[in-house]
Scaffold this motif. Structure first.
Motif, mmCIF file in Angstrom:
data_model
loop_
_atom_site.group_PDB
_atom_site.id
_atom_site.type_symbol
_atom_site.label_atom_id
_atom_site.label_comp_id
_atom_site.label_asym_id
_atom_site.label_seq_id
_atom_site.Cartn_x
_atom_site.Cartn_y
_atom_site.Cartn_z
ATOM 1 N N TYR A 710 0.786 -0.998 -0.251
ATOM 2 C CA TYR A 710 -0.736 0.161 0.004
ATOM 3 C C TYR A 710 0.797 1.183 0.649
ATOM 4 O O TYR A 710 0.459 2.024 -0.913
ATOM 5 N N ALA A 711 1.919 1.066 0.775
ATOM 6 C CA ALA A 711 2.700 2.471 1.002
ATOM 7 C C ALA A 711 3.511 2.151 -0.454
ATOM 8 O O ALA A 711 3.808 3.892 -0.578
ATOM 9 N N THR A 712 3.877 1.643 -1.619
ATOM 10 C CA THR A 712 4.570 1.974 -2.431
ATOM 11 C C THR A 712 3.711 2.343 -3.591
ATOM 12 O O THR A 712 3.686 3.626 -4.319
ATOM 13 N N VAL A 713 1.927 1.808 -3.418
ATOM 14 C CA VAL A 713 1.460 2.739 -4.794
ATOM 15 C C VAL A 713 0.929 3.849 -4.342
ATOM 16 O O VAL A 713 0.516 4.524 -5.161
ATOM 17 N N LEU A 714 1.130 3.948 -2.525
ATOM 18 C CA LEU A 714 0.595 5.546 -2.483
ATOM 19 C C LEU A 714 1.324 6.965 -2.389
ATOM 20 O O LEU A 714 1.449 7.761 -2.662
ATOM 21 N N GLY A 715 2.853 6.228 -2.870
ATOM 22 C CA GLY A 715 4.212 7.117 -2.682
ATOM 23 C C GLY A 715 5.583 6.601 -3.192
ATOM 24 O O GLY A 715 6.741 7.449 -2.684
ATOM 25 N N LEU A 716 5.505 5.738 -3.626
ATOM 26 C CA LEU A 716 7.706 4.813 -4.228
ATOM 27 C C LEU A 716 7.832 6.100 -5.143
ATOM 28 O O LEU A 716 6.870 4.937 -6.462
ATOM 29 N N ALA A 717 8.669 6.052 -5.874
ATOM 30 C CA ALA A 717 9.518 7.280 -6.475
ATOM 31 C C ALA A 717 9.166 6.779 -8.248
ATOM 32 O O ALA A 717 8.961 6.598 -8.123
ATOM 33 N N TRP A 718 10.334 4.689 -7.270
ATOM 34 C CA TRP A 718 10.505 4.155 -9.001
ATOM 35 C C TRP A 718 9.375 3.452 -9.026
ATOM 36 O O TRP A 718 9.990 2.674 -10.061
ATOM 37 N N MET A 719 8.471 3.884 -8.648
ATOM 38 C CA MET A 719 7.314 2.403 -9.284
ATOM 39 C C MET A 719 5.877 4.237 -9.037
ATOM 40 O O MET A 719 5.488 5.039 -8.925
ATOM 41 N N PRO A 720 4.796 3.873 -10.102
ATOM 42 C CA PRO A 720 3.463 4.741 -10.281
ATOM 43 C C PRO A 720 3.182 4.554 -9.198
ATOM 44 O O PRO A 720 2.821 3.248 -8.115
ATOM 45 N N ASN A 721 2.359 5.515 -8.503
ATOM 46 C CA ASN A 721 2.577 6.232 -7.465
ATOM 47 C C ASN A 721 1.240 7.468 -7.575
ATOM 48 O O ASN A 721 1.266 7.983 -8.075
#
Length: 961
Positions: A710-721
């Motif tokens: 969930y943290a990744t999709v919310l705002g991790l730079a190297w993935m679509p977020n």
């Protein structure tokens, strides 16, 4: 020492000093008359007098220089730092408060400068030694080295993180911390010292004055000026006492005596620090600075029990402190980690290792932890006692009737004896008949007995015991014991015979379960993936002839699917994604057939959903349609299973995993809101499951994975977020909290440590708020320290190498933002080396990681106006990206990556005014980007693509027609 005694010592010293060295021993024998303490005092003066004339002259010169040096650096600039005022003096140098106030940013720092008159070769060597040690230590509880240089008058200095805090003993006293709170704070100090030990550094001067606690309640370890690198130890030096700098109140006996120093010295000092935190008094108070008195106080006088000084301390804390401060190093805790583990056990109310492991002691601990259950059990026992008393009374009353029945029982026994005699005769006849059937039948009977024996082993040793402990934290040692004992027993049983089908099937099942304990990708294991693969291949070879003979037998078919699925996941784990995908695709029709053969078997129907789930992960990232098909089918299957078997918690756990997998696919395809919604549903399911069973390690790990998703999709730079960085950090921190709990429960669990490293990496990779770079860097540094030993043990593991390389890349980004450019370059270079080290399998993720980091280095050198190096790294990135693209020219993500590499080259040419080359590279980038239609493939390229497009439009408009 009395005046009379001092006069006697002095006169003897003056007389002995005039004698030749070989005559002194006989003189002291006569003068001291067996008074060993008197002799020790005289010999200490003689030892001091034995320093060379030059050494004494140097010492006088140094002290004079210190007294005469009134030059203060206040107001001066040292590089980008402006000195504010002096904040302390030590043996080697002066410490100033300074501020960095250049164009980059403003930040308070501590500046440590060698004193004038102390810049001898020995002191400078020690100073540089401290600087090198600090450069190698990156830990959130250790004050970091930020920079170094020399003053205008050639005295070396280095810049340290400024810690505005109080000595840890003062902090505990002023905050009125309870013993438990003191212990929790002390555990953080242990963590820092343990990290230093893992990096082969012994501090050797641990004391409250070198451990400050700041306003955020965070301890910081300072002053490695007398630290020792274990890798350079080995000379066994026993330098005379005056040459060994240490603080006697916290020094270990071996340090005082000049013996070789190991990590045990730091364990001793930590015990002394904990003593002072708990009692407010020093464990060993030194009343005299003479060498003999220091040695006597430290080496001979036993430490007082803390509870005799401060009320509120129990015997457990006494024993922890006293074990840490045992005079014999071999009898102390063998490591800081074991000291910390005992403190944690004390906090958890569990038995500690530092006291006698008596039955009464363990019983007392058990009663404290389980008073409610014990109370209930006591009530049951009391009711049984009352019932027994009633039964005894009734028994007395019935005694008369019983006597009357004895005669009838005697007759019955006689008849039973005759029947048993006849039965034995019949059994003997059957045995004789069995013997006549021949050796073959006997062997068959023996094989059946052995198969039964093995079934009992499987049920009791593996299926029951391991399944009952696998969800518990701290079960790693028990799982290792099960693996060892089971492997030995299986090997013995297999020697008997494998001709019997029942034995082969049972052995196959046992080896499969054993592989799960050795290296289960999805659950608790001992992280032995090579051993797991060997067990799985053995299980496969045992089962193959049975399965090929009856492929529609549901039992054989299900066992075959389980073994082949586990082999496929093991293959994927070591980086062979394509082979794993082919294996899963081959299994898919088998799982569908099994579900049709056994429509009411819940486990049989789960296999199809599981294989669909794995295919979502392993299909080529470019095959979005295929991944979408598998993801949709997986969610349908799990939904049906949960509706059909609503009380099966394990199915709900699987359903949560299926939703997370669906979310991953949605994120890869650019459907970010859909992904976020899937992750939220997965989190709701798994939070409910964990609340129902808070100690379930499997549920805890599953939830922390979902928090990370969930943290990744919310705002991790190297993935679509979604650009929700604050929310992303919050969920990343939730994952870190759960991961720390699992590590604390079982410090030997490599999977738990790797999970913590991944969670910390994610927390550090989220875009920080302004001023948050240092905190972000601390998370990344801790993650790197955790991953490095795992990577060293698995140098060809693609996921581990990729995680380490990415953590280093982002550490480089944070260091660059903090102005620590040289450190950033080292992190970037090491990130490339880590990726290349595991790239033999041709992993796409490692290739991308390598050229993305090369692009970062190119950009960094461009800002330093180093065109040669900047262009070199940019061209390296292009060469790597081109090779990656040529291996699959139809891949949109690969085309987008190559386009970005050319766009970066264009930007570098522009920064040096090379517009002809810049336009050519920009045009090439836009040509490659033009056919890319996938939103996810373009997500991280959108900004630079627009900048490249704007540049070409501007230069075209300005060029002459």
């Amino acid at each position: 020492m009395s005046d009379a005694r001092w006069i006697r010592v002095q006169s003897a010293f003056l007389e002995a000093a005039e004698l030749a060295p070989d005559a002194r021993s006989a003189f002291l024998d006569t003068f001291c008359e067996g008074d060993t303490e008197l002799r020790a005092d005289i010999e200490s003066l003689l030892a001091s007098d034995n320093w060379s004339t030059d050494a004494i002259a140097d010492a006088v010169h140094d002290e004079a220089a210190l007294l005469l040096d009134d030059r203060n650096l206040t107001g001066q600039r040292l590089g980008p730092y402006r000195v504010l005022h002096e904040i302390g003096r030590g043996g080697m140098g002066t410490v100033y408060l300074a501020v960095r106030d250049d164009d980059q940013f403003q930040k308070q720092v501590a500046v440590k400068v060698v004193k004038r008159g102390m810049d001898t070769a020995e002191v400078l060597a020690r100073f540089r030694h401290e600087r090198q040690i600090l450069a190698n230590l990156e830990h959130p509880y250790i004050a970091r080295l930020l920079d170094a240089g020399t003053t205008p008058d050639a005295r070396p200095f280095f810049i340290l993180e400024y810690v505005d805090g109080k000595n840890i003993d003062v902090y505990c006293r002023e905050q009125k911390l309870s013993p438990a709170a003191c212990c929790r704070l002390f555990l953080r100090v242990c963590e820092a010292v343990s990290y230093a030990h893992r990096n082969l550094v012994v501090h050797r001067d641990l004391k409250p004055g070198n451990i400050l606690v700041n306003a955020d309640h965070t301890p910081k370890l300072l002053d490695f000026g007398v630290a020792k690198l274990l890798s350079n130890e080995g000379d066994g030096s026993t330098t005379a006492l005056p040459h060994r700098p240490f603080t006697p109140d916290y020094a270990s006996p071996e340090l005082v005596r000049g013996l070789p120093v190991t990590t045990a010295a730091d364990v001793y000092a930590l015990g002394a620090v904990l003593f002072e935190m708990l009692t407010g008094r020093r464990a060993q108070s030194i009343t005299s600075s003479t060498p003999s008195e220091v040695e006597r106080a430290v080496c001979e006088i036993e430490v007082t029990r803390p509870s005799s000084i401060s009320s509120g301390l129990n015997a457990d804390l006494d024993n922890i402190v006293l074990m840490a401060m045992r005079k014999n190093p071999a009898r102390r805790y063998s490591s800081v980690d074991l000291l910390a583990e005992d403190i944690q056990r004390y906090l958890d109310g569990k038995p500690i290792a530092a006291r006698q492991d008596s039955y009464l002691y363990r019983s007392a601990k058990f009663l404290r932890r389980n008073w409610l259950e014990v109370g209930a059990a006591t009530a049951v026992i009391l009711s049984l006692v009352v019932g027994l008393a009633i039964s005894v009374d009734q028994s007395r009353r019935a005694n008369a009737a019983t006597q009357a029945a004895l005669a009838e029982r005697q007759i019955a026994l006689q008849e039973r004896s005759r029947a048993e005699h006849q039965s034995k005769e019949a059994m003997a006849a059957r045995e004789a008949e069995a013997t006549q059937r021949g050796i073959a039948d006997q062997q068959r009977l023996r094989a059946e007995l052995r198969a039964t024996d093995l079934l009992q082993l499987s049920n009791h040793s593996l299926f029951e015991i391991h399944d009952s402990i696998k969800v518990l934290p701290g079960a790693i040692a028990a799982r290792r014991a099960i693996v060892k004992s089971t492997l030995d027993y299986l090997a013995r049983l297999e020697k008997e015979s494998t001709a019997d089908p029942r034995l082969r099937l049972t052995l196959s099942a046992a080896y499969y379960r054993l592989a799960n304990i050795q290296g289960d990708i999805f659950g608790p294991s001992i992280n032995d993936f090579a051993g797991a693969r060997e067990s799985l291949l053995h299980a496969e070879s045992l089962l193959r002839p049975l399965y090929e003979k009856a492929p529609s037998d549901p039992q054989l078919l299900q066992r075959w699917i389980e073994i082949e699925s586990a082999l496929a996941e093991n293959t994927n784990h070591i980086g062979n994604r394509g082979v794993a995908e082919a294996s899963y695709l081959k299994l898919l029709p088998l799982t569908h057939r099994l579900a049709q053969i056994s429509p009411d078997d819940r486990i049989a129907k789960t296999h199809e959903a599981h294989i669909e789930s794995r295919l979502v992960y392993v299909v080529n990232p470019d095959q979005f349609a295929a991944a979408q098909h598998h993801a949709t089918r997986m969610v349908q299957l799990y939904s049906e299973l949960v509706r059909r078997f609503p009380n099966q918690l394990e199915l709900k756990q699987h359903y949560g995993g299926g939703l997370a997998t669906f979310g991953n696919h949605a994120m890869r395809t650019g459907n970010l809101e859909v992904a976020a919604d899937a992750y939220r549903q997965a989190i709701e399911i798994r939070e409910t499951l964990l609340a129902a069973d808070p100690n379930n390690a499997v549920s805890k790990r599953s939830l922390l994975v979902n928090y990370g998703n969930y943290a990744t999709v919310l705002g991790l730079a190297w993935m679509p977020n979604l650009g929700r960085y604050a929310d992303s950090r919050a969920y990343s921190q939730k994952a870190v909290t759960l991961a720390r709990e699992l590590v604390q429960s079982d410090a030997q669990d490599t999977n738990a440590r790797y999970d913590l490293a991944m969670c910390l990496s994610r927390l550090g990779m989220v875009q920080p708020d302004p001023g948050g770079e240092s905190s972000s860097l601390a998370s990344l540094s801790e993650a790197i320290a955790l991953i490095e030993p795992i990577y060293a043990a698995n140098p060809k593991s693609t996921p581990v190498a990729a995680q380490l390389s990415m953590a280093r890349e982002y550490a480089g980004h944070r260091l660059r933002a903090l102005g620590r450019i040289d450190e950033a370059i080292r992190q970037y270079q090491q990130a490339i080396a880590d990726a290349e080290g595991a790239m033999s399998g041709g992993s796409g993720s490692l290739t991308v990681q390598a050229f993305v980091t090369e692009e970062a280095l190119a950009d960094l050198y461009a800002t330093r106006k180093d065109s040669t190096t900047a262009l070199d790294f940019s061209r390296r990135a292009i060469a790597r990206a081109e090779a990656f693209f040529r291996s699959d020219p139809n891949s949109e993500p690969r085309a987008a990556h190559l386009a970005r590499a050319y766009a970066e080259l264009s930007a570098i040419h522009r920064s040096f005014g090379q517009h002809g080359e810049a336009r050519e590279a920009a045009q090439h980038a836009l040509t490659l980007w033009a056919p890319v239609r996938n939103a996810a493939a373009m997500f991280s390229h959108r900004k630079i693509a627009q900048e490249t497009r704007d540049y070409l439009n501007t230069t075209t408009a300005q060029s002459p027609r």
